[in-house]
Design a protein around this motif. Structure first.
Motif, PDB file in Angstrom:
ATOM      1  N   UNK A 348     -62.426 -53.463  11.888  1.00 46.02           N
ATOM      2  CA  UNK A 348     -63.317 -54.489  12.218  1.00 46.02           C
ATOM      3  C   UNK A 348     -64.083 -55.104  11.218  1.00 46.02           C
ATOM      4  N   UNK A 349     -63.850 -54.853   9.771  1.00 52.74           N
ATOM      5  CA  UNK A 349     -64.398 -55.444   8.532  1.00 52.74           C
ATOM      6  C   UNK A 349     -65.984 -55.234   8.552  1.00 52.74           C
ATOM      7  N   UNK A 350     -66.531 -54.255   9.186  1.00 49.44           N
ATOM      8  CA  UNK A 350     -67.721 -54.216   9.229  1.00 49.44           C
ATOM      9  C   UNK A 350     -68.404 -53.391   7.804  1.00 49.44           C
ATOM     10  N   UNK A 351     -67.933 -54.097   6.729  1.00 53.73           N
ATOM     11  CA  UNK A 351     -68.183 -53.423   5.311  1.00 53.73           C
ATOM     12  C   UNK A 351     -69.755 -53.420   5.104  1.00 53.73           C
ATOM     13  N   UNK A 352     -70.497 -54.264   5.622  1.00 53.96           N
ATOM     14  CA  UNK A 352     -72.099 -54.119   5.509  1.00 53.96           C
ATOM     15  C   UNK A 352     -72.400 -53.283   6.169  1.00 53.96           C
ATOM     16  N   UNK A 395     -75.577 -39.295  13.977  1.00 53.81           N
ATOM     17  CA  UNK A 395     -76.779 -39.983  13.964  1.00 53.81           C
ATOM     18  C   UNK A 395     -76.637 -41.477  13.194  1.00 53.81           C
ATOM     19  N   UNK A 396     -75.855 -41.313  11.925  1.00 53.19           N
ATOM     20  CA  UNK A 396     -75.798 -42.732  11.249  1.00 53.19           C
ATOM     21  C   UNK A 396     -74.733 -43.576  11.779  1.00 53.19           C
ATOM     22  N   UNK A 397     -73.738 -43.160  12.677  1.00 56.56           N
ATOM     23  CA  UNK A 397     -72.618 -43.752  13.068  1.00 56.56           C
ATOM     24  C   UNK A 397     -73.156 -44.548  14.598  1.00 56.56           C
ATOM     25  N   UNK A 398     -73.933 -43.824  15.247  1.00 56.77           N
ATOM     26  CA  UNK A 398     -74.264 -44.242  16.650  1.00 56.77           C
ATOM     27  C   UNK A 398     -75.083 -45.667  16.818  1.00 56.77           C
ATOM     28  N   UNK A 399     -75.632 -46.216  15.623  1.00 55.23           N
ATOM     29  CA  UNK A 399     -76.165 -47.408  15.842  1.00 55.23           C
ATOM     30  C   UNK A 399     -75.379 -48.551  15.592  1.00 55.23           C
ATOM     31  N   UNK A 400     -73.888 -48.181  15.335  1.00 53.62           N
ATOM     32  CA  UNK A 400     -73.158 -49.111  15.188  1.00 53.62           C
ATOM     33  C   UNK A 400     -72.658 -49.927  16.434  1.00 53.62           C
ATOM     34  N   UNK A 401     -72.615 -51.411  16.590  1.00 54.36           N
ATOM     35  CA  UNK A 401     -72.282 -52.196  17.669  1.00 54.36           C
ATOM     36  C   UNK A 401     -72.615 -51.423  18.946  1.00 54.36           C
ATOM     37  N   UNK A 402     -74.111 -51.233  19.007  1.00 55.35           N
ATOM     38  CA  UNK A 402     -74.610 -50.795  20.197  1.00 55.35           C
ATOM     39  C   UNK A 402     -74.245 -49.725  20.919  1.00 55.35           C
TER      40      UNK A 402
END
Length: 421
Positions: A348-352, A395-402
Motif C-alpha cells: 500500500x506504499x505506506x513507507x512513511x 502495539x506499533x502496528x495497530x495504529x496503522x489505518x485505524x
C-alpha cells in the motif's frame, strides 16, 4: 481465493530446500567450528557478522522490497532498476564498511580484524547479488537453491579441511568469503546466458533509489538495529564468551524461520498483483494462520530435542543456550507475522508509517535490551528480543489505518466489516 498456485507452491519448496541445506549445513559446520575455537573466539566471528549486517542494510538503502515488487509487477521495469543501481550500491558499501574496518584495526585484536575483513568481503557479494531478488520475484528460486548449495558445499569442505588439519584459527576467514562468492558468480553467469543487463540513464534510477529507499531505510536499519542490539549489548555488558553462547541459541531458535520466509515470499509475489483490497486482506489472514501453524510445530519439536541437539552439536560448553532457544523461537514467530504486516504496508506504499514505526521500535529496543541484559544476563537478552518483536508486531502496528493490522490479525471477527467497505 486459493492462496497457493502450483507455481507458487513449487517456488516455496525450492526456497525451503535451499534454506534447509544452507541452514542445517551451516549449523553442523558452525558447531564444528564453535567446538574447535571455543565460545570466546566464536564470539569474535559473531561480532564481525553483527557489524556488517548494518553495512548490508545501509547499502541496500531500503530498496530490497521495492526491487522485489518492481520485478513481480513488471519484469522489464524491475530489471532496469536492478542494473542501473548496481554501481551506487558499490559506492554505498565502501562508504559504510571502511569506518568499521578502521575501527576493528584500531580497537580489536588481529583475529577479530581478519574475521572482519572476510565478513566485509562476503557482505560485498551479498549486496551486489541482485540475481537472488530477481529469481525469487519471477518464481525461479530453484536457481538460487542450486547455486547456494554449490557455494555452501565448497565453503563447508574448506572449513572441515582447516579444522581437520588443525590450522591457525585465522584460516577460518576463507570459507566466510566463499559461502557468498560462489553463488554470486554462478547466478550472474546463469542470468547473463538468458537475459541482457539493461543500462539506461542510471542517474535517474540513482535518484529514485535514494528517495524511494530513503523512506524505508530507516525501517530496515531499525530492524537491523533492534535485532542486532542484543548481540552488541552482550558484547559490551558481558563477555564475548556469552555472546558466543547466545549466538548458538539464536541459530537453533531461528533455524526453522526459512519455512516462514519461503512461504511469505512466494505468496506475496501473488498478493502484490491483486488489486482488490478485500481479497488481499483475506489472503494475508490465511498467510498469518500458516505462519502460526509452522511456528508452533517448530517450537514443539525444539521443546523435546533442544538439550540433545546442543550436547551433540556444540558440547557442554554451550549448554546454557538451551534455556534461551524456546524464547527466541517464539520471537521468531512474532517476527514472521511482523514481516507479513510490513509487506502489506509496502504493497500500500505506506513507507512513511513504516519509517516512523520502526524508528520507535529501535528507540524502545535500546533501553529494553540494556535493562534486561544488565539485570538478567543471557536470559534477559532472549526475553528482550521477544518483547521487542511482540511490541513491533502488535502495539506499533495497530495504529496503522485505524487498526487495519489488528482487524486482519483477528480476521474472523472483522470479516463482515471488510466486505461491507
Amino acid at each position: 481465493m486459493q492462496i497457493f498456485s502450483n507455481k507458487i507452491f513449487s517456488n516455496s519448496l525450492w526456497m525451503m530446500l535451499e534454506k534447509v541445506i544452507s541452514i542445517f549445513g551451516l549449523i553442523f559446520v558452525t558447531s564444528y567450528v564453535a567446538k574447535y575455537i571455543g565460545p570466546e573466539n566464536f564470539g569474535k566471528i559473531v561480532l564481525a557478522a553483527t557489524l556488517f549486517n548494518f553495512v548490508q542494510t545501509l547499502t541496500w538503502f531500503g530498496n530490497q522490497e521495492i526491487l522485489f515488487k518492481r520485478v513481480s509487477k513488471n519484469k522489464k521495469m524491475g530489471l532496469n532498476y536492478l542494473f542501473n543501481t548496481q554501481k551506487l550500491r558499490i559506492l554505498l558499501f565502501f562508504l559504510f564498511s571502511t569506518p568499521i574496518l578502521v575501527g576493528l584495526a584500531c580497537f580489536t585484536d588481529r583475529l577479530t580484524l581478519i574475521y572482519g575483513i572476510a565478513t566485509a568481503s562476503a557482505t560485498f557479494f551479498l549486496t551486489q547479488d541482485i540475481y537472488t531478488i530477481y529469481n525469487n520475484a519471477v518464481l525461479q528460486s530453484y536457481i538460487n537453491a542450486i547455486t547456494n548449495m554449490i557455494g555452501l558445499s565448497v565453503a563447508l569442505a574448506v572449513r572441515y579441511l582447516i579444522i581437520y588439519l588443525e590450522l591457525d584459527y585465522a584460516y577460518l576467514a576463507i570459507p566466510i568469503l566463499l559461502v557468498t562468492f560462489f553463488p554470486y558468480v554462478l547466478k550472474k553467469w546463469i542470468y547473463n546466458k538468458n537475459e541482457q543487463p539493461l543500462l539506461n540513464k542510471p542517474k535517474k534510477y540513482w535518484k529514485y533509489y535514494i528517495f524511494a529507499g530513503g523512506s524505508l531505510v530507516v525501517s530496515t536499519l531499525a530492524i537491523s538495529f533492534y535485532t542486532q542490539i542484543t548481540s552488541l549489548m552482550l558484547a559490551k555488558l558481558t563477555t564475548l564468551k556469552e555472546l558466543g553462547i547466545y549466538a548458538v541459541a539464536v541459530t537453533l531458535g531461528t533455524a526453522w524461520s526459512f519455512v516462514n520466509i519461503s512461504v511469505i515470499t512466494s505468496v506475496l509475489s501473488k498478493i502484490y498483483q491483486i488489486k482488490d483490497d478485500q481479497m488481499s486482506y483475506a489472503l494475508i489472514a490465511k498467510l498469518n494462520g500458516i505462519v502460526i501453524a509452522i511456528s508452533l510445530s517448530a517450537m514443539t519439536a525444539l521443546f523435546f530435542l533442544v538439550n540433545t541437539i546442543i550436547q551433540w552439536l556444540y558440547g557442554s560448553a554451550y549448554l546454557e543456550a538451551q534455556y534461551l532457544v524456546l524464547i527466541l523461537a517464539l520471537s521468531t514467530m512474532c517476527s514472521g507475522l511482523g514481516t507479513v504486516s510490513a509487506r502489506l504496508m509496502i504493497k500500500q506504499e505506506s513507507y512513511h508509517y513504516i519509517s516512523k514505526k520502526m524508528a520507535l521500535v529501535a528507540l524502545s529496543a535500546l533501553p529494553i535490551s540494556y535493562v534486561m541484559i544488565k539485570c538478567y544476563g543471557l536470559q534477559g537478552a532472549a526475553y528482550s528480543v521477544l518483547l521487542i518483536e511482540f511490541l513491533s508486531l502488535t502495539l506499533f502496528n495497530y495504529f496503522y489505518k485505524n487498526g487495519l493490522i489488528f482487524k486482519i490479525h483477528f480476521y474472523p471477527f472483522f470479516k463482515k466489516s471488510f466486505q461491507s467497505n
